[in-house]
Design an enzyme around this catalytic site. Structure first.
Site, PDB file in Angstrom:
ATOM      1  N   TYR A 177     -36.182  21.667  13.563  1.00 20.06           N
ATOM      2  CA  TYR A 177     -36.086  20.425  14.341  1.00 20.06           C
ATOM      3  C   TYR A 177     -34.973  20.524  15.386  1.00 20.06           C
ATOM      4  O   TYR A 177     -35.153  20.142  16.546  1.00 20.06           O
ATOM      5  CB  TYR A 177     -35.852  19.241  13.407  1.00 20.06           C
ATOM      6  CG  TYR A 177     -37.083  18.921  12.611  1.00 20.06           C
ATOM      7  CD1 TYR A 177     -38.021  18.018  13.092  1.00 20.06           C
ATOM      8  CD2 TYR A 177     -37.347  19.576  11.414  1.00 20.06           C
ATOM      9  CE1 TYR A 177     -39.186  17.757  12.389  1.00 20.06           C
ATOM     10  CE2 TYR A 177     -38.504  19.316  10.692  1.00 20.06           C
ATOM     11  CZ  TYR A 177     -39.424  18.412  11.191  1.00 20.06           C
ATOM     12  OH  TYR A 177     -40.568  18.166  10.508  1.00 20.06           O
ATOM     13  N   VAL A 178     -33.832  21.061  14.965  1.00 21.12           N
ATOM     14  CA  VAL A 178     -32.688  21.125  15.879  1.00 21.12           C
ATOM     15  C   VAL A 178     -32.896  22.214  16.932  1.00 21.12           C
ATOM     16  O   VAL A 178     -32.716  21.977  18.135  1.00 21.12           O
ATOM     17  CB  VAL A 178     -31.386  21.361  15.066  1.00 21.12           C
ATOM     18  CG1 VAL A 178     -30.210  21.655  15.988  1.00 21.12           C
ATOM     19  CG2 VAL A 178     -31.084  20.145  14.197  1.00 21.12           C
ATOM     20  N   ASN A 182     -28.649  -2.902   1.572  1.00 24.31           N
ATOM     21  CA  ASN A 182     -29.647  -3.117   0.525  1.00 24.31           C
ATOM     22  C   ASN A 182     -29.080  -3.903  -0.654  1.00 24.31           C
ATOM     23  O   ASN A 182     -29.791  -4.713  -1.259  1.00 24.31           O
ATOM     24  CB  ASN A 182     -30.221  -1.774   0.067  1.00 24.31           C
ATOM     25  CG  ASN A 182     -31.157  -1.199   1.126  1.00 24.31           C
ATOM     26  OD1 ASN A 182     -31.713  -1.945   1.929  1.00 24.31           O
ATOM     27  ND2 ASN A 182     -31.310   0.108   1.139  1.00 24.31           N
ATOM     28  N   ARG A 232      -9.871   1.942  10.323  1.00 29.51           N
ATOM     29  CA  ARG A 232      -8.797   2.927  10.526  1.00 29.51           C
ATOM     30  C   ARG A 232      -8.278   3.408   9.168  1.00 29.51           C
ATOM     31  O   ARG A 232      -7.959   2.579   8.307  1.00 29.51           O
ATOM     32  CB  ARG A 232      -7.664   2.266  11.317  1.00 29.51           C
ATOM     33  CG  ARG A 232      -6.561   3.228  11.707  1.00 29.51           C
ATOM     34  CD  ARG A 232      -5.419   2.506  12.393  1.00 29.51           C
ATOM     35  NE  ARG A 232      -4.815   1.532  11.502  1.00 29.51           N
ATOM     36  CZ  ARG A 232      -4.412   0.329  11.875  1.00 29.51           C
ATOM     37  NH1 ARG A 232      -4.537  -0.072  13.116  1.00 29.51           N
ATOM     38  NH2 ARG A 232      -3.866  -0.495  11.006  1.00 29.51           N
ATOM     39  N   CYS A 243      -7.956 -12.973   0.649  1.00 31.71           N
ATOM     40  CA  CYS A 243      -9.417 -13.149   0.753  1.00 31.71           C
ATOM     41  C   CYS A 243     -10.242 -11.956   0.286  1.00 31.71           C
ATOM     42  O   CYS A 243     -11.143 -12.107  -0.538  1.00 31.71           O
ATOM     43  CB  CYS A 243      -9.797 -13.470   2.196  1.00 31.71           C
ATOM     44  SG  CYS A 243      -9.166 -15.054   2.722  1.00 31.71           S
TER      45      CYS A 243
HETATM   46  N1  LIG Z   1     -33.098  17.768  11.239  1.00 27.91           N
HETATM   47  C1  LIG Z   1     -32.187  16.959  11.765  1.00 27.91           C
HETATM   48  O1  LIG Z   1     -32.453  15.810  12.130  1.00 27.91           O
HETATM   49  C2  LIG Z   1     -30.777  17.440  11.948  1.00 27.91           C
HETATM   50  C3  LIG Z   1     -29.888  16.708  12.753  1.00 27.91           C
HETATM   51  C4  LIG Z   1     -28.590  17.177  12.944  1.00 27.91           C
HETATM   52  C5  LIG Z   1     -28.177  18.344  12.315  1.00 27.91           C
HETATM   53  N2  LIG Z   1     -29.044  19.026  11.500  1.00 27.91           N
HETATM   54  C6  LIG Z   1     -28.562  20.275  10.890  1.00 27.91           C
HETATM   55  O2  LIG Z   1     -29.037  21.360  11.687  1.00 27.91           O
HETATM   56  C7  LIG Z   1     -29.390  22.480  10.862  1.00 27.91           C
HETATM   57  C8  LIG Z   1     -30.853  22.836  11.085  1.00 27.91           C
HETATM   58  O3  LIG Z   1     -31.653  21.742  10.690  1.00 27.91           O
HETATM   59  P1  LIG Z   1     -33.232  21.741  10.902  1.00 27.91           P
HETATM   60  O4  LIG Z   1     -33.727  20.442  10.377  1.00 27.91           O
HETATM   61  O5  LIG Z   1     -33.552  22.129  12.297  1.00 27.91           O
HETATM   62  O6  LIG Z   1     -33.649  22.954   9.900  1.00 27.91           O
HETATM   63  P2  LIG Z   1     -35.111  23.582   9.681  1.00 27.91           P
HETATM   64  O7  LIG Z   1     -35.163  23.982   8.246  1.00 27.91           O
HETATM   65  O8  LIG Z   1     -36.167  22.690  10.243  1.00 27.91           O
HETATM   66  O9  LIG Z   1     -35.071  24.895  10.584  1.00 27.91           O
HETATM   67  C9  LIG Z   1     -34.263  26.005  10.320  1.00 27.91           C
HETATM   68  C10 LIG Z   1     -34.954  27.238  10.892  1.00 27.91           C
HETATM   69  O10 LIG Z   1     -34.061  28.363  10.765  1.00 27.91           O
HETATM   70  C11 LIG Z   1     -34.882  29.514  10.547  1.00 27.91           C
HETATM   71  N3  LIG Z   1     -34.046  30.624  10.083  1.00 27.91           N
HETATM   72  C12 LIG Z   1     -33.488  30.828   8.859  1.00 27.91           C
HETATM   73  N4  LIG Z   1     -32.801  31.985   8.844  1.00 27.91           N
HETATM   74  C13 LIG Z   1     -32.901  32.525  10.071  1.00 27.91           C
HETATM   75  C14 LIG Z   1     -32.402  33.709  10.692  1.00 27.91           C
HETATM   76  N5  LIG Z   1     -31.647  34.578  10.025  1.00 27.91           N
HETATM   77  N6  LIG Z   1     -32.707  33.933  11.978  1.00 27.91           N
HETATM   78  C15 LIG Z   1     -33.469  33.061  12.680  1.00 27.91           C
HETATM   79  N7  LIG Z   1     -33.982  31.927  12.146  1.00 27.91           N
HETATM   80  C16 LIG Z   1     -33.698  31.663  10.870  1.00 27.91           C
HETATM   81  C17 LIG Z   1     -35.934  29.010   9.563  1.00 27.91           C
HETATM   82  O11 LIG Z   1     -37.062  29.863   9.519  1.00 27.91           O
HETATM   83  C18 LIG Z   1     -36.249  27.630  10.150  1.00 27.91           C
HETATM   84  O12 LIG Z   1     -37.315  27.676  11.077  1.00 27.91           O
HETATM   85  C19 LIG Z   1     -29.054  22.058   9.433  1.00 27.91           C
HETATM   86  O13 LIG Z   1     -27.744  22.478   9.128  1.00 27.91           O
HETATM   87  C20 LIG Z   1     -29.107  20.541   9.486  1.00 27.91           C
HETATM   88  O14 LIG Z   1     -28.296  19.946   8.492  1.00 27.91           O
HETATM   89  C21 LIG Z   1     -30.338  18.612  11.325  1.00 27.91           C
END
Ligand SMILES: NC(=O)c1ccc[n+]([C@@H]2O[C@H](COP(=O)([O-])OP(=O)(O)OC[C@H]3O[C@@H](n4cnc5c(N)ncnc54)[C@H](O)[C@@H]3O)[C@@H](O)[C@H]2O)c1
Length: 421
Positions: free
Chosen positions: A10-11, A226, A260, A269
């Site tokens: 996703y990222v 909640n 803070r 209160c």
């Molecule tokens: N999903 C979110 O909304 C979001 C938001 C902010 C931060 N994050 C953080 O960002 C990071 C990634 O999240 P995500 O949801 O995109 O993860 P994801 O699991 O969707 O994607 C991770 C990708 O990394 C690949 N990968 C693993 N090892 C690899 C390597 N050695 N070389 C190349 N590719 C490799 C996997 O095959 C996978 O496609 C995490 O640490 C997550 O906590 C996620």
């Protein structure tokens, strides 16, 4: 810039799509052959509004190519962005094996003849200390040649939400960049030049903890909302109306107020009303675990502050407390956490003096007088004037209410508890 993005989840895919839309040239790297194949065909391996269109445009324009092995593509890259997963391990900590493996791969691919250092940017969520204690040692032990000239490490947390990822990428709530010295970095400025958000440059650890703080606060908000919702529903009160009224208050509720890190909460209160809400919630079976934990959390904080002030201090040492009322410009001592601190200091055998210009023991009335008489009967003997303070040396001065600025102080140690450093 020429950018290699490691991890097409996703990222990583969102960054790939948005950076190519801005004209950067991207090589996407993922161990998943399926993701690489689909992305190269202009298809999005994940469902995210607007993503596939941008990926297709990037492929058609020749700005995007995906591979399973990035080693041959770092030679002419300016930057590598790491977006691999950091899933929960069995003990709840983040599993860092993907971060370690991808770091080793990138470090091993950096050629000793590089003219400019490769900027290696970590976007994955990683525990504070990871850049200095895991990533840097991997690079320093793997890179061949002068490490200082061949790479620079940056931590740059991602704040996007799935389902609005593209919009969030271009309009982030803030930009946080951790560098080894906390100073700005030209390539990161270039990366973010089209984004309209406040930029915070800081050292690695502050940047690394940012996501944990943000996400935990979001979790607190959801749980709190909640619990209030459950109490309202059980009492036949409209939770929706209560929510509307609550969020309309931008002065005290949805605001920096009460956020803070500093003293414990107290006064006439907050503790009283929290206790009463706890009672109501239990009475109607709402099981308000978060609200039930507030007073215990506050007590733990009072204990922490006492330890913070007295660590290494011999019994009998002189301690001056600035502020005793529950807040500045008030003489209300009821449930003041500063009274608790004074009691703890006295019973531990310290020579305590207290400065609070708003307090006149002879003028305390009603419950305030009763509370003071019960909890701090020696108050009149503890109070000192600004003149007395100016003429006295103290082992420790503890500022509880932000009063130090107006005083002449002579002390071995000054502790600001009004705002933790
Ligand atoms: N999903 C979110 O909304 C979001 C938001 C902010 C931060 N994050 C953080 O960002 C990071 C990634 O999240 P995500 O949801 O995109 O993860 P994801 O699991 O969707 O994607 C991770 C990708 O990394 C690949 N990968 C693993 N090892 C690899 C390597 N050695 N070389 C190349 N590719 C490799 C996997 O095959 C996978 O496609 C995490 O640490 C997550 O906590 C996620």
């Amino acid at each position: 810039m020429k950018i290699a993005i490691y991890g097409l989840g996703y990222v990583g895919l969102t960054a790939t799509a948005c950076l190519t839309a801005e004209g950067h040239s991207v090589v996407g790297v993922d161990v998943s052959e399926k993701k690489v194949r689909e992305t190269n065909a202009g298809l999005s391996p994940i469902k995210e509004p607007g993503l596939e269109e941008l990926l297709k445009k990037a492929v058609d324009a020749g700005l995007l190519r995906c591979v399973t092995d990035g080693s041959d593509h770092l030679r002419d890259s300016d930057m590598a962005i790491v977006c691999v997963g950091t899933p929960s391990g069995p003990d709840g900590s983040h599993n860092m094996s993907y971060i370690a493996e991808v770091s080793r791969q990138i470090a091993a691919s950096i050629e000793s003849g590089r003219k400019q250092p490769l900027t290696v940017v970590y976007r994955s969520t990683i525990r504070p200390g990871t850049t200095e204690e895991l990533i840097r040692p991997i690079f320093e032990s793997t890179v061949r040649g002068d490490a200082g000239k061949l790479f620079e490490l940056v931590y740059n947390p991602e704040f996007l939400r799935e389902s609005t990822a593209i919009e969030d990428y271009f309009h982030p709530p803030k930009i946080v960049v951790g560098t080894h010295d906390g100073l700005p970095n030209a390539r990161m400025d270039e990366l973010h030049k089209n984004l309209d958000a406040k930029v915070f440059y800081t050292q690695y650890r502050e940047a690394e903890i940012t996501k944990f703080v943000d996400n935990s606060f979001h979790a607190v908000k959801v749980a709190f909302a909640n619990e209030i919702g459950r109490v309202c529903m059980q009492l036949g009160i409209s939770a929706r109306k209560v929510h509307e009224i609550f969020i309309s208050d931008r002065k005290l509720n949805i605001s920096p107020y009460y956020l803070r890190p500093g003293g414990a909460f107290g006064g006439s209160c907050l503790p009283k009303d929290v206790r009463a809400l706890q009672f109501i919630a239990a009475d109607v079976g709402a099981h308000s675990r978060l609200i039930d934990s507030l007073l215990r959390s506050n007590d733990a904080h009072k204990h922490f502050l006492f330890e913070h002030v007295t660590t290494g201090l011999a019994p009998g040492a002189s301690v001056l407390m600035l502020g005793l009322a529950f807040k500045n410009d008030s003489d209300d001592l009821r449930e003041s956490p500063k009274v608790d601190m004074a009691r703890k200091l006295l019973s531990a055998g310290f020579a305590l003096s207290v400065y609070d210009p708003h307090l006149e023991p002879d003028h305390l009335v009603g419950q305030n007088l009763g509370y003071t008489f019960l909890h701090l009967p020696t108050l009149p003997k503890l109070l000192v004037s600004a003149e007395k303070i100016a003429a006295t040396h103290y082992d420790v001065v503890v500022d509880m209410n932000g009063m130090a600025g107006a005083l002449t102080l002579d002390c071995d140690r000054f502790v600001d508890l009004n705002c933790l450093q």
